[in-house]
Design a protein around this motif. Structure first.
Motif, PDB file in Angstrom:
ATOM      1  N   ASP A   1      85.998  -4.763 -29.759  1.00 30.47           N
ATOM      2  CA  ASP A   1      86.383  -4.156 -31.025  1.00 30.47           C
ATOM      3  C   ASP A   1      87.808  -4.541 -31.417  1.00 30.47           C
ATOM      4  O   ASP A   1      88.328  -4.081 -32.423  1.00 30.47           O
ATOM      5  CB  ASP A   1      86.224  -2.626 -30.982  1.00 30.47           C
ATOM      6  CG  ASP A   1      86.833  -2.022 -29.737  1.00 30.47           C
ATOM      7  OD1 ASP A   1      87.495  -2.765 -28.993  1.00 30.47           O
ATOM      8  OD2 ASP A   1      86.647  -0.816 -29.500  1.00 30.47           O
TER       9      ASP A   1
ATOM     10  N   GLU B   1      88.856  -7.923 -31.440  1.00 24.73           N
ATOM     11  CA  GLU B   1      88.888  -9.342 -31.781  1.00 24.73           C
ATOM     12  C   GLU B   1      87.524  -9.738 -32.326  1.00 24.73           C
ATOM     13  O   GLU B   1      86.510  -9.277 -31.825  1.00 24.73           O
ATOM     14  CB  GLU B   1      89.180 -10.118 -30.479  1.00 24.73           C
ATOM     15  CG  GLU B   1      89.525 -11.553 -30.660  1.00 24.73           C
ATOM     16  CD  GLU B   1      89.892 -12.196 -29.314  1.00 24.73           C
ATOM     17  OE1 GLU B   1      90.084 -11.479 -28.320  1.00 24.73           O
ATOM     18  OE2 GLU B   1      89.970 -13.426 -29.292  1.00 24.73           O
TER      19      GLU B   1
ATOM     20  N   GLU C   1      93.696  -7.711 -30.713  1.00 22.79           N
ATOM     21  CA  GLU C   1      93.785  -7.734 -29.255  1.00 22.79           C
ATOM     22  C   GLU C   1      95.255  -7.842 -28.815  1.00 22.79           C
ATOM     23  O   GLU C   1      95.677  -7.203 -27.855  1.00 22.79           O
ATOM     24  CB  GLU C   1      92.951  -8.913 -28.723  1.00 22.79           C
ATOM     25  CG  GLU C   1      93.036  -9.169 -27.233  1.00 22.79           C
ATOM     26  CD  GLU C   1      92.526  -8.029 -26.348  1.00 22.79           C
ATOM     27  OE1 GLU C   1      91.973  -7.058 -26.880  1.00 22.79           O
ATOM     28  OE2 GLU C   1      92.747  -8.104 -25.128  1.00 22.79           O
ATOM     29  N   LEU C   2      96.005  -8.638 -29.568  1.00 21.21           N
ATOM     30  CA  LEU C   2      97.435  -8.792 -29.271  1.00 21.21           C
ATOM     31  C   LEU C   2      98.168  -7.464 -29.470  1.00 21.21           C
ATOM     32  O   LEU C   2      99.002  -7.065 -28.652  1.00 21.21           O
ATOM     33  CB  LEU C   2      98.038  -9.866 -30.175  1.00 21.21           C
ATOM     34  CG  LEU C   2      99.464 -10.263 -29.870  1.00 21.21           C
ATOM     35  CD1 LEU C   2      99.536 -11.067 -28.576  1.00 21.21           C
ATOM     36  CD2 LEU C   2     100.056 -11.070 -31.007  1.00 21.21           C
TER      37      LEU C   2
ATOM     38  N   ARG D   1      96.837  -4.462 -29.310  1.00 23.28           N
ATOM     39  CA  ARG D   1      96.416  -3.537 -28.246  1.00 23.28           C
ATOM     40  C   ARG D   1      97.205  -3.798 -26.957  1.00 23.28           C
ATOM     41  O   ARG D   1      97.634  -2.868 -26.277  1.00 23.28           O
ATOM     42  CB  ARG D   1      94.916  -3.696 -27.969  1.00 23.28           C
ATOM     43  CG  ARG D   1      94.382  -2.772 -26.878  1.00 23.28           C
ATOM     44  CD  ARG D   1      93.154  -3.319 -26.191  1.00 23.28           C
ATOM     45  NE  ARG D   1      93.388  -4.554 -25.489  1.00 23.28           N
ATOM     46  CZ  ARG D   1      94.005  -4.657 -24.306  1.00 23.28           C
ATOM     47  NH1 ARG D   1      94.460  -3.588 -23.705  1.00 23.28           N
ATOM     48  NH2 ARG D   1      94.183  -5.843 -23.734  1.00 23.28           N
ATOM     49  N   ALA D   2      97.413  -5.104 -26.682  1.00 25.49           N
ATOM     50  CA  ALA D   2      98.092  -5.463 -25.438  1.00 25.49           C
ATOM     51  C   ALA D   2      99.594  -5.195 -25.496  1.00 25.49           C
ATOM     52  O   ALA D   2     100.171  -4.674 -24.545  1.00 25.49           O
ATOM     53  CB  ALA D   2      97.831  -6.938 -25.127  1.00 25.49           C
TER      54      ALA D   2
ATOM     55  N   PRO E   1     100.269  -0.810 -27.415  1.00 22.68           N
ATOM     56  CA  PRO E   1      99.059   0.026 -27.306  1.00 22.68           C
ATOM     57  C   PRO E   1      99.139   1.333 -28.096  1.00 22.68           C
ATOM     58  O   PRO E   1      98.133   1.784 -28.647  1.00 22.68           O
ATOM     59  CB  PRO E   1      98.929   0.277 -25.803  1.00 22.68           C
ATOM     60  CG  PRO E   1     100.210  -0.139 -25.191  1.00 22.68           C
ATOM     61  CD  PRO E   1     100.851  -1.104 -26.110  1.00 22.68           C
TER      62      PRO E   1
END
Lengths: 375, 366
Positions: free
Chosen positions: A187, A189, A336-337, A339-340, A343
């Motif tokens: 969810d 990417e 995704e970036l 989230r990493a 966060p």
């Protein structure tokens, strides 16, 4: 003496182990190399299998003559892919063997409906190789599966060879089955698929452009230029071949072509409620063509060429980013970036709503390493 | 009951501390830790190594205090008749771990290799092979482990290394978990991956010299922890922490996408399975032997060789008990979650009681 009898008994036991439950002789197998999946009008799934004619291919090797037909196709419709595949068993005398499945092609209408449920079997059934390459048909998958190519090779293997050659990774980027299934389940990417079409005059496949998804649904197709820029933006481009007119420079090289490799780093910045992304694209390449046949370039002229290319690429990349934002397809992996790297910010935001309006800045640095003058 | 009289040197004992541990540990790694810690579940095995350290120290201190005795005999020496009961509990828990993990690997073979072969055939072949290895004694088992260790590890490390090509580093981020308590929970969830190190409590009397144990156990533990961390990093980096949880055997899935086009073994998954199954078979043989040895000591009837065959039907029925893969996974998770109480906490309790009651074994017993 007792041991001799025991030994003899064990030797005799071997005769009982002449095979196993799972044995499947190679001459009893019907090897599937390509599989097509389409949506039917009545909501079912149509599965097409491409099966090479082994005798025909081997005859070609022995006689050095092109065979008349190298494969045949069988199709079946059912409520789900696996139900259709099971139904195909009854259409062949031998066991359908999927261990050599190299290519899976999805019809465009099926992809628009969503691939989450359709691709589930790819992950669940252990006999399906996870490395099989996934493609999106520019229309109906069955039509691609059933087409003979002019070289009279097995079409599935032609497609495989095309995508496995790194020299061709410019206008289409291959995606394996495991990556597709993982992608539709992510969810943070979105996924993409290379697009395949058939050229009837020359009887050949054209693999260029990518279909981009929002979650598991196909939402758009990127053009050739956009696909190349996607390669730059994601750092996937290893041997891109852009061509442009050096019209803004004083060098007067006419139309120039490059071979370019990208190295891209993306950063996410969160400042309070403000979010933005910076895509830093470093390109290095060589000049492979100048229609004005200019060979001696000064340092200033090289720099001008680099500047012109940077401006052109930046403008194209920004257009591509905007197009992806309009389609709400995060194939660049910004979510995704985020989230990493941030966060907390990711958890606070609704990424589906945020992505289309998030500010994105692209920085391009082009290093013309070789001008081709010293060859 | 005849007692096995043999001794194992350092270089034969080290493979017993690595191959069996690794073979069982990889079965569910890093899923349990990822379920708790998310993307930084790869830290779980590192924290678990710290958590089990007191247990390993207690095993060593007990072995020094009661030379030549296994934990079953130590229990009897320290607790008397109660030690017999705790010894039985110790063995029952270990049999449960062995059988459930064996069933898990049989399920894997059934799902990937021998789909049409009845499961009980796979279980029987596996059990008989492990029983045969176990019946050969500790020295033979140690030599087989020693023989297999280098090629098996070389293949495993090679597979992990080439699997890194599919990794995306953003998937293992953020490095720090927002909840500090998750670190302990994640560590506890990974403790199972070192259970077979605890089996040293049954085989330590064979190590000569005993004083080498802290050095070789520490070294093995460090190697295992580092390997597990790299392995987990790779698995999480390829699939992401959420998607990873859908896999029954994440270790296999990690190498599954890797292939070598046009080479003899195109799929790395197959290579991994062959390597892994060989390791598990030998590891199970070692575990099986240790339990049989413990059974002979707790019962004081028959030697370990007879117990190997006495336990075989019991193990067969225990392995066959779960109805399906899901039920197996539930039971495996249960024994993985609570097995540490017996494997690592019991030696600590025994040692504490021995210290408080000032109990020691005969000095010349070894």
């Amino acid at each position: 003496m007792r041991h001799k009898w025991l030994f003899l008994g064990l030797i005799l036991l071997i005769t009982l182990f002449s095979g196993c439950w799972d044995i499947s002789e190679i001459n009893r197998r019907t090897i599937v190399v390509a599989l097509g999946l389409d949506a039917t009008e009545d909501g079912k799934v149509k599965v097409s299998l491409q099966i090479p004619l082994a005798q025909s291919v081997s005859a070609r090797t022995e006689t050095n003559q092109p065979p008349t037909k190298t494969f045949y196709t069988i199709t079946n419709e059912a409520e789900s892919p696996m139900a259709a595949i099971e139904g195909l068993q009854s259409k062949t005398g031998n066991d359908l063997f999927y261990g050599q499945l190299k290519v899976v092609i999805f019809g465009a209408s099926l992809a628009r409906n969503g691939l989450l449920a359709i691709t589930d079997f790819l992950q669940r059934v252990p006999v399906l190789p996870p490395q099989g390459l996934m493609l999106l048909a520019d229309g109906v998958a069955e039509e691609i599966i059933s087409k003979e190519v002019s070289s009279r090779e097995v079409p599935g293997l032609v497609i495989l060879n095309f995508l496995e050659q790194s020299a061709k990774s410019d206008l289409a980027f291959p995606l394996s089955g495991w990556q597709l299934v993982r992608g539709v389940n992510f969810d943070t990417e979105d996924i993409f698929l290379p697009v395949i079409s058939f050229e009837p005059q020359e009887e050949t496949f054209i693999i260029k452009g990518i279909g981009v998804f929002h979650h598991d649904r196909l939402v758009g197709i990127l053009s050739d230029t956009e696909t190349r820029m996607f390669g730059f933006l994601t750092g996937r481009a290893r041997n891109a071949a852009p061509s442009l007119v050096a019209q803004h420079s004083n060098v007067g090289l006419g139309r120039v072509s490059y071979r370019v490799m990208a190295n891209t780093k993306t950063k996410a910045f969160v400042d309070g409620e403000q979010l933005r992304f910076l895509v830093n694209v470093k390109l290095k390449g060589s000049l492979v063509e100048s229609t004005k046949a200019e060979t001696r370039l000064s340092l200033e002229e090289v720099r001008e060429l680099e500047k012109a290319a940077e401006q052109k690429f930046k403008s194209e990349m920004m257009k591509t980013v905007r197009h992806l934002q309009e389609l709400n397809s995060d194939v660049l992996g910004f979510g995704e970036l985020l989230r990493a790297m941030h966060p907390k910010a990711y958890r606070r935001l609704n990424w589906d709503r945020e992505f289309p309006r998030v500010p994105v800045q692209v920085k391009v640095k082009f290093n013309l390493e070789q001008s081709g003058s010293f060859r | 009951m005849s007692k096995e009289r043999t001794a194992i040197g350092i270089w034969l004992y080290i493979p017993l501390l690595i191959i069996p541990v690794l073979s069982y540990g990889l079965l569910n790694l890093p899923n349990y830790a990822v379920a708790v810690m998310g993307a930084n579940g790869y830290l779980g095995p590192l924290l678990a190594a710290l958590i089990i350290l007191p247990g390993l120290v207690a095993i060593y201190l007990l072995a020094r205090r009661f030379p030549g005795q296994t934990i079953i005999e130590q229990g009897k020496s320290i607790l008397g008749w109660l030690g017999t009961i705790t010894g039985i509990v110790y063995l029952v828990v270990n049999i449960s771990i062995l059988t459930m993990f064996t069933r898990d690997i049989c399920n894997l073979v059934h799902a990937y290799f021998l789909v049409k072969t009845p499961l009980y055939i796979i279980v029987l072949v596996y059990l008989f092979s492990a029983a045969y290895v176990a019946s050969r004694g500790i020295e033979t088992i140690a030599r087989i482990n020693s023989f297999v260790m280098l090629p098996a590890l070389a293949v495993l490390i090679f597979l992990v290394a080439i699997s890194y090509q599919n990794i995306s580093w953003t998937r293992v981020l953020p490095i720090l978990s927002p909840h500090i308590s998750n670190y302990f929970k994640g560590g506890m969830a990974s403790v199972y991956s070192y259970y077979l190190l605890g089996v040293s409590a049954l085989t330590l009397p064979f190590l000569k010299p005993l004083k080498a144990f802290p050095r070789i156990a520490g070294g093995s533990l460090a190697f295992l922890a580092v390997f597990y961390v790299f392995f987990s990093l790779c698995t999480i980096g390829i699939y992401g922490h959420k998607y990873l949880l859908r896999f029954g055997w994440p270790a296999l899935e990690m190498v599954h996408p890797t292939n070598f086009p046009y080479l003899l073994l195109e799929q790395a998954g197959l290579l991994m399975l062959i390597d892994w199954i060989a390791m598990i078979l030998i590891g199970t043989g070692y575990y099986y032997y240790s339990i049989s040895l413990g059974s002979s000591q707790v019962s004081r009837t028959f030697d370990y060789k007879k117990w190997v065959w006495i336990l075989l039907p019991i193990k067969f029925f225990m392995i066959s008990a779960p109805h399906n893969v899901t039920e197996t996974k539930v039971v495996v998770e249960f024994v993985a979650k609570f097995g540490w109480i017996v494997i690592f906490a019991y030696p600590i309790i025994l040692w504490l009681i021995a210290v408080v009651q000032r109990k020691r074994g005969p000095a010349n017993a070894s």
